[in-house]
Design a protein around this motif. Structure first.
Motif, PDB file in Angstrom:
ATOM      1  N   HIS A 121     -20.565   6.305 -26.571  1.00  0.00           N
ATOM      2  CA  HIS A 121     -19.235   6.010 -27.128  1.00  0.00           C
ATOM      3  C   HIS A 121     -18.464   4.886 -26.436  1.00  0.00           C
ATOM      4  CE1 HIS A 121     -17.339   9.353 -24.350  1.00  0.00           C
ATOM      5  NE2 HIS A 121     -18.146   8.549 -23.708  1.00  0.00           N
ATOM      6  N   ASP A 159     -16.610  14.560 -24.630  1.00  0.00           N
ATOM      7  CA  ASP A 159     -17.056  13.999 -23.355  1.00  0.00           C
ATOM      8  C   ASP A 159     -15.804  13.822 -22.481  1.00  0.00           C
ATOM      9  OD1 ASP A 159     -19.634  12.096 -22.362  1.00  0.00           O
ATOM     10  OD2 ASP A 159     -17.682  11.470 -21.564  1.00  0.00           O
ATOM     11  N   VAL A 160     -15.965  13.910 -21.155  1.00  0.00           N
ATOM     12  CA  VAL A 160     -14.784  13.837 -20.285  1.00  0.00           C
ATOM     13  C   VAL A 160     -14.143  12.442 -20.295  1.00  0.00           C
ATOM     14  CG1 VAL A 160     -15.748  13.122 -18.028  1.00  0.00           C
ATOM     15  CG2 VAL A 160     -13.914  14.824 -18.126  1.00  0.00           C
ATOM     16  N   HIS A 161     -14.920  11.454 -20.730  1.00  0.00           N
ATOM     17  CA  HIS A 161     -14.400  10.083 -20.808  1.00  0.00           C
ATOM     18  C   HIS A 161     -13.947   9.764 -22.240  1.00  0.00           C
ATOM     19  CE1 HIS A 161     -17.480  10.131 -17.537  1.00  0.00           C
ATOM     20  NE2 HIS A 161     -16.463   9.591 -16.888  1.00  0.00           N
ATOM     21  N   ASP A 236     -19.990  16.260 -18.972  1.00  0.00           N
ATOM     22  CA  ASP A 236     -19.306  15.787 -17.757  1.00  0.00           C
ATOM     23  C   ASP A 236     -17.929  16.412 -17.568  1.00  0.00           C
ATOM     24  OD1 ASP A 236     -18.528  14.258 -19.913  1.00  0.00           O
ATOM     25  OD2 ASP A 236     -19.248  12.352 -19.094  1.00  0.00           O
ATOM     26  N   GLY A 277     -22.314  12.409 -22.190  1.00  0.00           N
ATOM     27  CA  GLY A 277     -22.533  12.142 -20.761  1.00  0.00           C
ATOM     28  C   GLY A 277     -22.711  13.395 -19.932  1.00  0.00           C
ATOM     29  N   TYR A 279     -23.612  13.957 -15.383  1.00  0.00           N
ATOM     30  CA  TYR A 279     -24.078  13.252 -14.186  1.00  0.00           C
ATOM     31  C   TYR A 279     -24.280  14.215 -13.030  1.00  0.00           C
ATOM     32  CZ  TYR A 279     -22.586   9.682 -17.298  1.00  0.00           C
ATOM     33  OH  TYR A 279     -22.461   8.924 -18.423  1.00  0.00           O
TER      34      TYR A 279
HETATM   35 ZN   LIG Z   1     -18.726  10.684 -20.150  1.00  0.00          ZN
END
Ligand SMILES: [Zn+2]
Length: 302
Positions: A121, A159-161, A236, A277, A279
């Protein structure tokens, strides 16, 4: 026996230097984990073909697409992408956009389908960013509408972003609604404007997260009535994620995915999931987290 459609490709992994933040084997690790925990016996597996340059020009600048194809990115472009170009990276990028597209087609047929990749994204019209080469969410949405499969699509990005690339590419598309629930103090520093942005403070726990999630789902439906949802189930948001700043635990992650899936199932709106995502230096731990949405799909749909 009823099964869930999965989409994957054996050429999704990419070569990266050791200790790179992005886990180069995360797609095969996840596939193996799904097999190990017995979920693959409940799945029908489909494999995408590569997208063409022409198809990708629906959402990306032709020159940028050619640079990815031919390995001619400038150094600063590679730095912004966060990945070193390789023939494998080019190959997987052309495959994975169509992987998400194929997942949406299967979701329309069956009600739900899951891509063992996707959620790139941060990819913008003419540049890649944050490990994202091409924007599968924007590409699949525009493609589906152009080909007449559906009229209105909700991209629900957990997603956290922030889904900045998706929001900016789809800025003028009134029949695609972009919703991003993300941590405010996280990448990208400069956010785009989605149709609905929900910014979270640091260290939010599972309980607080789920309250906001439910409010946001209802808010989306007040503003827009989609015929299809593409759900970015980035892991994430997990408390042990290396790039996330939230405090959601394993149980919270599963509840998030089950909540989203059951919400749209109740409304009879098909939903396609992408992994987004995640990580961790521990590859197995990361694969386990990414397996959550597949577990949720089985719990809700089978
Ligand atoms: Zn992310």
């Amino acid at each position: 026996m009823k099964k869930i459609s999965w989409v994957t490709h054996p050429q999704y992994d990419i070569p990266l230097p050791k200790n790179h933040k992005f886990t180069s084997s995360k797609f095969s690790d996840l596939y193996n984990e799904l097999h190990r925990i017995g979920l693959s016996k409940h799945a029908d597996i489909f494999v995408p073909e590569k997208a063409s340059v022409k198809d990708l020009t629906l959402v990306h600048d032709q020159q940028y697409i050619e640079k990815i194809k031919n390995g001619t990115l400038e150094n600063h472009e590679e730095r912004r992408l966060g990945l070193k170009w390789s023939p494998e990276l080019a190959n997987r990028s052309f495959l994975a956009v169509n992987g998400t597209f194929l997942t949406t087609i299967k979701a329309i047929e069956k009600g739900v389908a899951c891509h063992i990749a996707g959620g790139t994204h941060h990819s913008h019209y003419n540049f890649g960013s944050g490990y994202c080469v091409f924007n599968d969410l924007a590409y699949s949405s525009i493609h589906l509408i152009n080909k007449g499969f559906v009229n209105k699509i909700l991209i629900f990005d957990c997603d956290v972003h922030q889904g900045d690339g998706t929001a900016s590419i789809l800025n003028s598309h009134t029949n695609i609604f972009t919703c991003s629930i993300h941590c405010k103090n996280n990448f990208p520093a400069r956010k785009s404007i989605s149709n609905l942005d929900v910014e979270l403070g640091d260290n939010l726990n599972s309980e607080q997260y789920l309250v906001i999630l439910n409010e946001t789902l209802n808010n989306c439906m007040k503003q827009f009535e989609p015929d299809l949802v593409i759900y970015d189930a980035g892991v994430d948001i997990h408390k042990n994620d290396e790039l996330g700043k939230l405090d959601v635990d394993d149980q919270g992650l599963l509840l998030r995915d089950e909540t989203v899936l059951s919400f749209f199932k109740e409304l009879s709106i098909p939903i396609a999931t992408v992994i987004g995502g995640g990580y961790s230096k521990d590859n197995m731990e990361l694969a386990k987290r990414h397996s959550t949405v597949f577990k949720a799909a089985k719990n809700i749909f089978l």
